[in-house]
Design an enzyme around this catalytic site. Sequence first.
Site, PDB file in Angstrom:
ATOM      1  N   ALA A 172     -10.550  -0.921   2.603  1.00 30.03           N
ATOM      2  CA  ALA A 172      -9.605  -1.860   1.992  1.00 30.03           C
ATOM      3  C   ALA A 172      -9.814  -3.271   2.526  1.00 30.03           C
ATOM      4  O   ALA A 172      -9.742  -4.252   1.775  1.00 30.03           O
ATOM      5  CB  ALA A 172      -8.170  -1.403   2.237  1.00 30.03           C
ATOM      6  N   ASP A 173     -10.063  -3.388   3.823  1.00 29.85           N
ATOM      7  CA  ASP A 173     -10.304  -4.709   4.413  1.00 29.85           C
ATOM      8  C   ASP A 173     -11.535  -5.368   3.802  1.00 29.85           C
ATOM      9  O   ASP A 173     -11.525  -6.559   3.483  1.00 29.85           O
ATOM     10  CB  ASP A 173     -10.478  -4.583   5.922  1.00 29.85           C
TER      11      ASP A 173
END
Length: 370
Positions: A172-173
């Site tokens: 996600a990052d």
Amino acid sequence: MTAPTVGRGPLAKVRVLDAASFMAAPMTAMWLADFGAEVVKIEHPKGDMMRTWGSSKSGVPLFWKVVGRNKKSVTLDLHNPRGQDVFKRLVAKADVVVENFRPGTMARWGIDYEALRSINPRLVMLSISAFGQTGPYSSRAGFGTLAEAMSGYAHMTGSPDGPPLLPGFGLADGITGICGAFAIMVALHERDSVSGAGQSIDLAIYEPLMTVLGHPFIEFDQLGIVAQRLGSRLPFASPRNTYRSLDGRWLAMSCSAQSVFERACRAIGRPDLIDDLRFIDNQARTANHEAIDAIFAEWIGARDSAEVLTVLNDAGAAVAPIYDVRDVFDDPHMKARDNLAQIPDDELGMVRMQNVVSKLSRTPGKINHA
């Protein structure tokens, strides 16, 4: 303050203050720095948290070498009024600020967007947070792990009879970092070609991951279907799975396109499968996925991986070996495309890391220093 020489690139006139840490927002700044932006990394006097995250060699943090590449570093205590004053002086000459403090933090320090745009009306400010600047969860702390859980990703990932799975890396990052860089470039383009004014960008870490998940949202809206865990299968294409060869290598194969499925059938000596009503198209094959998977698994399992790869690739089917990181380093195609850059480093000597993407023909990016 360290100030390595940075080669000029397409973003050479863009000045970025990276006032973020750990890890989506710093990756946004990394993407900009890869293409020549002057990125000043503002660290707490104790050092950025990512300097202590992950593996190290002789006390030197390794992942920091990647996320901090092409950046200049300066320490600044933003809790302190003196530090805030210095930050404001830097903002006056900056194009972009990237930050990921919990919403409301920079306002308490008097350096939120409303305060900073009075100093620099052309400023573009990206604020990345777990849940965004608005909404009932906005004040919550969080990392990419929570985004992977709440976006729907983890529920869809894993074996049908197993638990939901989180990725073993900052998925996600990383996606948010790319999305943040894209949003900044949109805002800069609008500023420089339309309005002349900057703007703030509000990006929650779960939002880009929701978008790249693709089909589940409109399918639920229109059909009431809740996407489930399918292992390595797809709900709309078959065969698409991982298969083990006779010599124990895992291979991945996809027949998303009908033409590719037909080539694969001919390659394994089973052209009869093409007209079999159970496998006539992807919809039929998905309904009979166990049968078609078993056929290809049996054929692959009776042959060494080299033979499987040669036969299917020569036929124009889509198959690839499942690599670990050692294989990536050794692959001749990835060497030919310079997918791993070799960078001289004062602390570690020569360091290899993932190279800049994408490959621009006239104004390519470059890693000048780790």
